[in-house]
Every structure is written in C-alpha cells, then in structure tokens.
Write a protein that holds these residues in place. Structure first.
Motif, PDB file in Angstrom:
ATOM      1  N   TYR A   7       0.576  -1.438  -0.039  1.00  0.00           N
ATOM      2  CA  TYR A   7      -0.062  -0.242   0.873  1.00  0.00           C
ATOM      3  C   TYR A   7       0.823   1.410  -0.047  1.00  0.00           C
ATOM      4  CZ  TYR A   7      -3.920  -2.983   1.335  1.00  0.00           C
ATOM      5  OH  TYR A   7      -4.785  -4.124   1.395  1.00  0.00           O
ATOM      6  N   LEU A   8       1.809   0.933   0.962  1.00  0.00           N
ATOM      7  CA  LEU A   8       2.990   2.339   1.091  1.00  0.00           C
ATOM      8  C   LEU A   8       4.119   2.337  -0.092  1.00  0.00           C
ATOM      9  CD1 LEU A   8       2.774   2.766   4.961  1.00  0.00           C
ATOM     10  CD2 LEU A   8       0.859   3.243   3.086  1.00  0.00           C
ATOM     11  N   LYS A   9       3.919   1.212  -0.964  1.00  0.00           N
ATOM     12  CA  LYS A   9       5.085   1.226  -1.611  1.00  0.00           C
ATOM     13  C   LYS A   9       6.225   1.486  -1.412  1.00  0.00           C
ATOM     14  CE  LYS A   9       1.583   1.932  -5.224  1.00  0.00           C
ATOM     15  NZ  LYS A   9       1.008   0.860  -4.569  1.00  0.00           N
ATOM     16  N   GLU A  42       1.044   5.008  11.301  1.00  0.00           N
ATOM     17  CA  GLU A  42       2.408   5.750  10.890  1.00  0.00           C
ATOM     18  C   GLU A  42       3.288   4.947  11.056  1.00  0.00           C
ATOM     19  OE1 GLU A  42       1.150   4.279  16.037  1.00  0.00           O
ATOM     20  OE2 GLU A  42       1.856   2.352  14.797  1.00  0.00           O
ATOM     21  N   ALA A  43       3.113   4.086  10.326  1.00  0.00           N
ATOM     22  CA  ALA A  43       4.145   3.851   8.830  1.00  0.00           C
ATOM     23  C   ALA A  43       4.280   4.771   7.215  1.00  0.00           C
ATOM     24  CB  ALA A  43       4.242   2.166   8.018  1.00  0.00           C
ATOM     25  N   HIS A  44       3.307   5.245   7.371  1.00  0.00           N
ATOM     26  CA  HIS A  44       2.695   6.487   6.106  1.00  0.00           C
ATOM     27  C   HIS A  44       4.148   7.243   6.957  1.00  0.00           C
ATOM     28  CE1 HIS A  44       0.911   9.318   4.110  1.00  0.00           C
ATOM     29  NE2 HIS A  44       0.300   9.327   4.495  1.00  0.00           N
ATOM     30  N   VAL A  45       3.215   7.670   7.999  1.00  0.00           N
ATOM     31  CA  VAL A  45       4.038   9.352   8.413  1.00  0.00           C
ATOM     32  C   VAL A  45       4.949   8.574   8.415  1.00  0.00           C
ATOM     33  CG1 VAL A  45       4.176  10.866  10.481  1.00  0.00           C
ATOM     34  CG2 VAL A  45       1.876  10.112   9.772  1.00  0.00           C
ATOM     35  N   LEU A  46       6.058   7.529   8.333  1.00  0.00           N
ATOM     36  CA  LEU A  46       7.037   7.640   8.901  1.00  0.00           C
ATOM     37  C   LEU A  46       7.592   7.456   7.630  1.00  0.00           C
ATOM     38  CD1 LEU A  46       9.796   6.939  11.102  1.00  0.00           C
ATOM     39  CD2 LEU A  46       9.389   4.264  10.937  1.00  0.00           C
ATOM     40  N   ARG A  47       7.114   6.652   6.810  1.00  0.00           N
ATOM     41  CA  ARG A  47       7.594   7.079   5.268  1.00  0.00           C
ATOM     42  C   ARG A  47       7.730   8.119   4.888  1.00  0.00           C
ATOM     43  NH1 ARG A  47       5.183   7.565   0.081  1.00  0.00           N
ATOM     44  NH2 ARG A  47       3.786   7.940   1.570  1.00  0.00           N
TER      45      ARG A  47
END
Length: 195
Positions: A7-9, A42-47
């Motif tokens: 989803y986040l690549k 959280e993973a999206h923001v961290l990315r």
C-alpha cells in the motif's frame, strides 16, 4: 506487513525493521505481527518523514522516546499536530512548537514546512482515512472494503479495477461500468501497478 509494504510502496524489509527491529519505531498491539490501520498510518507518516522530509531515523527515535517517556504520548506518529522542518520533529501545542527531537525545547513557527496532510482525522483527532497516493483519488479507510485501497468515495477496490484491466477491459469500459471518470480509473491503475 506485506500489505502495508504494498500500500505504501515501501520495501517489506523496511517495514519489518520499523516494526520488529532492535529498537522498533512502530508498536504492534496484540499477538503476532498483524498491523492495524493505526500502524498503517504510522508507517505512512514514518515513510513521509524519511523520504519526503529527509528526517534521520535518530531524530524520529529521539522524538518518539521523548514523547513517550516525558510527555506520556504513545501515538506520536498518528498525531494530527505532528510537524517537521526536515531536521527535527515538533508538536504544534498551544500556538507554540514543542521540539521533540531536542527534548522539549520550543521552536519558532516559521521554521515549519507543510505538514503531512495525507491523513484525514475525525473530530477526536484520530486517524480516519489515509490517502497513500498523494492525491485524494485513492483512499484507505478501515470502515470501507475491509481497509483495502479504493477509489475515494466509492468503495470500489483498486485491485478489482486492475484485475479487470489485466483481463482485457479498457479504462473507458471500466469508467462506464463503475460510473467513474477515466481519470479515477487511471489513478487506481497507477497506484496498483506502482507496487
């Protein structure tokens, strides 16, 4: 982890490092390594902090540690008031910027660049939807389509559209069948094919 990666690549090994590394940045609640919608946010923001804003992991780790230990905040990467200038992590608190990377020092507001605005929050400031493709045409909403990526506002799975494309349908046919614009179909296809 595989779905969050897709989803986040973001490479699966990176997601694994963020979640189960020696000093994890994302905490998984419950048993196993099943990630929740909050973990996806959280993973999206961290990315975004890492790739879009160029933040070093040490600054993020310091901010998370300070937020948890000194401020009692366990949800830093999901907070709507999170900010960055590309070097440090801040909380926008009461018209001042609290620098979490520098143990709570206050900073000048002018230092800030745009906030990570791809997350929609509810009235309680909790993550409601994620727009992973930098536009509002694709969304991930845990209340719609089991949290799979969809064309925004429709509930139509991006994966289903790509399957039909792979079987020979054209964007024009899909747009007509689903009552969408070709631009939405093409955005869904770009998103899915980028994985």
């Amino acid at each position: 982890m595989a779905e969050v990666s897709r989803y986040l690549k973001v490479p699966r090994s990176t997601i694994r490092y963020w979640v189960v590394g020696s000093d994890p940045l994302i905490r998984v609640h419950g048993t196993g390594c099943r990630l929740s919608f909050n973990n996806l946010v959280e993973a999206h923001v961290l990315r975004a902090l890492r790739t879009e804003k160029g933040l070093m992991l040490d600054a993020v780790r310091s901010a998370i540690r300070y937020a948890e230990e000194d401020r009692g905040l366990t949800d830093l990467l999901r907070r709507q008031d999170l900010r960055t200038d590309g070097r440090d992590v801040f909380l926008d608190r009461y018209a001042q910027l609290l620098n979490l990377s520098q143990s709570g020092q206050y900073a000048m507001r002018e230092l800030l660049k745009d906030h990570l605005s791809w997350v929609e929050y509810d009235v309680d400031h909790l993550p409601l939807k994620l727009f992973p493709a930098r536009n509002s045409m694709i969304e991930i909403d845990p209340a719609i389509s089991c949290g799979f990526p969809t064309v925004s506002g429709t509930g139509i799975s991006t994966r289903a559209l790509v399957r039909r494309m792979d079987e020979g349908d054209t964007p024009e046919v899909l747009a007509e069948d689903y009552g969408l614009k070709e631009q939405q179909i093409r955005a869904a296809i770009r998103y899915e094919k980028a994985a």
